[in-house]
Design a protein around this motif. Structure first.
Motif, PDB file in Angstrom:
ATOM      1  N   GLY B  40       0.833  -1.221   0.000  1.00  0.00           N
ATOM      2  CA  GLY B  40       0.000   0.000   0.000  1.00  0.00           C
ATOM      3  C   GLY B  40       0.855   1.253   0.000  1.00  0.00           C
ATOM      4  O   GLY B  40       0.595   2.202  -0.758  1.00  0.00           O
ATOM      5  N   ALA B  41       1.896   1.242   0.859  1.00  0.00           N
ATOM      6  CA  ALA B  41       2.802   2.407   0.904  1.00  0.00           C
ATOM      7  C   ALA B  41       3.490   2.582  -0.457  1.00  0.00           C
ATOM      8  O   ALA B  41       3.628   3.704  -0.960  1.00  0.00           O
ATOM      9  N   GLY B  42       3.891   1.449  -1.055  1.00  0.00           N
ATOM     10  CA  GLY B  42       4.537   1.498  -2.374  1.00  0.00           C
ATOM     11  C   GLY B  42       3.610   2.058  -3.427  1.00  0.00           C
ATOM     12  O   GLY B  42       4.011   2.906  -4.231  1.00  0.00           O
ATOM     13  N   ALA B  43       2.354   1.606  -3.387  1.00  0.00           N
ATOM     14  CA  ALA B  43       1.374   2.105  -4.361  1.00  0.00           C
ATOM     15  C   ALA B  43       1.185   3.614  -4.178  1.00  0.00           C
ATOM     16  O   ALA B  43       1.045   4.357  -5.161  1.00  0.00           O
ATOM     17  N   GLY B  44       1.206   4.059  -2.929  1.00  0.00           N
ATOM     18  CA  GLY B  44       1.064   5.498  -2.642  1.00  0.00           C
ATOM     19  C   GLY B  44       2.194   6.305  -3.257  1.00  0.00           C
ATOM     20  O   GLY B  44       1.967   7.323  -3.914  1.00  0.00           O
ATOM     21  N   TYR B  45       3.436   5.838  -3.048  1.00  0.00           N
ATOM     22  CA  TYR B  45       4.597   6.541  -3.613  1.00  0.00           C
ATOM     23  C   TYR B  45       4.559   6.518  -5.143  1.00  0.00           C
ATOM     24  O   TYR B  45       4.865   7.517  -5.800  1.00  0.00           O
ATOM     25  N   LEU B  46       4.181   5.363  -5.719  1.00  0.00           N
ATOM     26  CA  LEU B  46       4.106   5.252  -7.186  1.00  0.00           C
ATOM     27  C   LEU B  46       3.051   6.212  -7.740  1.00  0.00           C
ATOM     28  O   LEU B  46       3.291   6.899  -8.744  1.00  0.00           O
ATOM     29  N   ALA B  47       1.904   6.268  -7.064  1.00  0.00           N
ATOM     30  CA  ALA B  47       0.844   7.192  -7.502  1.00  0.00           C
ATOM     31  C   ALA B  47       1.348   8.631  -7.421  1.00  0.00           C
ATOM     32  O   ALA B  47       1.087   9.446  -8.315  1.00  0.00           O
ATOM     33  N   GLY B  48       2.102   8.939  -6.343  1.00  0.00           N
ATOM     34  CA  GLY B  48       2.687  10.291  -6.193  1.00  0.00           C
ATOM     35  C   GLY B  48       3.599  10.620  -7.362  1.00  0.00           C
ATOM     36  O   GLY B  48       3.551  11.725  -7.915  1.00  0.00           O
ATOM     37  N   GLY B  49       4.432   9.645  -7.742  1.00  0.00           N
ATOM     38  CA  GLY B  49       5.351   9.840  -8.876  1.00  0.00           C
ATOM     39  C   GLY B  49       4.608  10.099 -10.168  1.00  0.00           C
ATOM     40  O   GLY B  49       4.964  10.985 -10.939  1.00  0.00           O
ATOM     41  N   VAL B  50       3.516   9.339 -10.383  1.00  0.00           N
ATOM     42  CA  VAL B  50       2.715   9.510 -11.607  1.00  0.00           C
ATOM     43  C   VAL B  50       2.064  10.901 -11.615  1.00  0.00           C
ATOM     44  O   VAL B  50       2.084  11.605 -12.630  1.00  0.00           O
ATOM     45  N   VAL B  51       1.513  11.295 -10.469  1.00  0.00           N
ATOM     46  CA  VAL B  51       0.860  12.618 -10.385  1.00  0.00           C
ATOM     47  C   VAL B  51       1.864  13.720 -10.711  1.00  0.00           C
ATOM     48  O   VAL B  51       1.567  14.657 -11.457  1.00  0.00           O
ATOM     49  N   LEU B  52       3.086  13.611 -10.182  1.00  0.00           N
ATOM     50  CA  LEU B  52       4.115  14.623 -10.448  1.00  0.00           C
ATOM     51  C   LEU B  52       4.429  14.710 -11.947  1.00  0.00           C
ATOM     52  O   LEU B  52       4.665  15.793 -12.474  1.00  0.00           O
ATOM     53  N   ARG B  53       4.429  13.548 -12.626  1.00  0.00           N
ATOM     54  CA  ARG B  53       4.717  13.529 -14.073  1.00  0.00           C
ATOM     55  C   ARG B  53       3.572  14.140 -14.872  1.00  0.00           C
ATOM     56  O   ARG B  53       3.784  14.623 -15.977  1.00  0.00           O
ATOM     57  N   LEU B  54       2.354  14.082 -14.327  1.00  0.00           N
ATOM     58  CA  LEU B  54       1.190  14.570 -15.078  1.00  0.00           C
ATOM     59  C   LEU B  54       0.932  16.067 -14.873  1.00  0.00           C
ATOM     60  O   LEU B  54       0.045  16.632 -15.502  1.00  0.00           O
ATOM     61  N   LEU B  55       1.717  16.698 -13.989  1.00  0.00           N
ATOM     62  CA  LEU B  55       1.503  18.123 -13.723  1.00  0.00           C
ATOM     63  C   LEU B  55       1.826  18.947 -14.971  1.00  0.00           C
ATOM     64  O   LEU B  55       2.695  18.567 -15.759  1.00  0.00           O
ATOM     65  N   PRO B  56       1.126  20.098 -15.164  1.00  0.00           N
ATOM     66  CA  PRO B  56       1.417  20.911 -16.350  1.00  0.00           C
ATOM     67  C   PRO B  56       2.869  21.400 -16.362  1.00  0.00           C
ATOM     68  O   PRO B  56       3.466  21.607 -15.295  1.00  0.00           O
TER      69      PRO B  56
END
Lengths: 64, 198
Positions: B40-56
């Motif tokens: 779960g913690a890993g999924a959280g960090y991975l989701a954070g990484g994806v969100v950062l890549r999707l920022l304008p």
């Protein structure tokens, strides 16, 4: 508020980043001042005026 | 450190956590709760990484500008150990509480352990707020103000709905979501306010 910051900066051949560094502010702050989107505080206006060897009134025009 | 590097770091941390969970599950025969906690913690960090890549792009450039300045660099430096400490404290706290602690004061101490890391985060954020320039401070304080008011109004409205028995939300869940909601609203408000001065 209108100002001469962009013209004076370009006269000296400074980038926004260089001016920001001299004033210890962010590049975005310089951009916002130059485009009139942000009016600086009195201390920052004094720093800008001193850097360009001008008075605040010469640098900024309230454009009443 | 640029936002791109941070997103890679998030991805690496996420994969490391998922790997620990997988090793625990398949090789060390950990109980399912422990393995899924790491996953779960890993999924959280991975989701954070994806969100950062999707920022304008303009926002990523702005963040890179801000984190290149001394105040931003100091803030990031202090942020990493706090976030890692928070993750470990959260994991340990959930595990110990699930296992059961009889002493009430000790259970309380273990339960609130992750919140201590957030106190350190608050201290780092306040120092950052004091060190940034006047326009950035104005944007930050406005964003914090907007986030506080919006979340307060949302919780007030939700409280009235609960009292009227229109909705039924678990109190602990509702309280835990205050901080993440504040952070998310603050982030969106900061983006919009920053755009105004671009």
């Amino acid at each position: 508020m209108n100002n001469q910051v962009r013209a004076l900066r370009e006269e000296r051949g400074w980038s926004q980043g260089e001016l920001a560094e001299r004033l210890a502010v962010s590049r975005q702050t310089i951009h916002a001042i130059e485009t009139g989107k942000y009016d600086p505080s009195l201390p920052l206006a004094f720093k800008l005026a001193r850097l360009f060897s001008m008075s605040i009134e010469q640098l900024f025009d309230p454009g009443e | 450190m640029t936002l791109q590097r941070i997103s890679w770091l998030f991805a690496a941390l996420g994969l490391a956590c998922v790997a620990v969970g997988a090793v625990g599950h398949w090789l060390l025969a950990w109980p399912p709760a422990a393995a899924s906690g790491w996953a779960g913690a890993g999924a959280g960090y991975l989701a954070g990484g994806v969100v950062l890549r999707l920022l304008p792009r303009w926002w990523r450039q702005h963040c890179d500008d801000m984190y290149a300045q001394p105040a931003g660099r100091r803030y990031l430096r202090s942020l990493w150990p706090i976030m890692v400490g928070y993750t470990l404290a959260l994991f340990a706290s959930i595990m110990l509480i699930r296992r059961g602690i009889d002493s009430v004061p000790l259970r309380a101490l273990v339960a609130v352990a992750p919140a201590f890391a957030l106190v350190l985060l608050m201290r780092a954020a306040l120092r950052y707020l004091r060190e940034i320039d006047e326009l950035q401070r104005r944007i930050e304080t406005e964003a914090i103000g907007i986030a506080s008011l919006l979340v307060s109004v949302l919780y007030f409205a939700a409280g009235l709905l609960q009292k009227a028995k229109v909705v039924e939300v678990d109190a602990a869940t509702a309280m835990i979501w205050v901080f993440p909601l504040l952070c998310a609203t603050y982030g969106i408000a900061k983006m919009l306010l920053t755009r105004r001065f671009q």
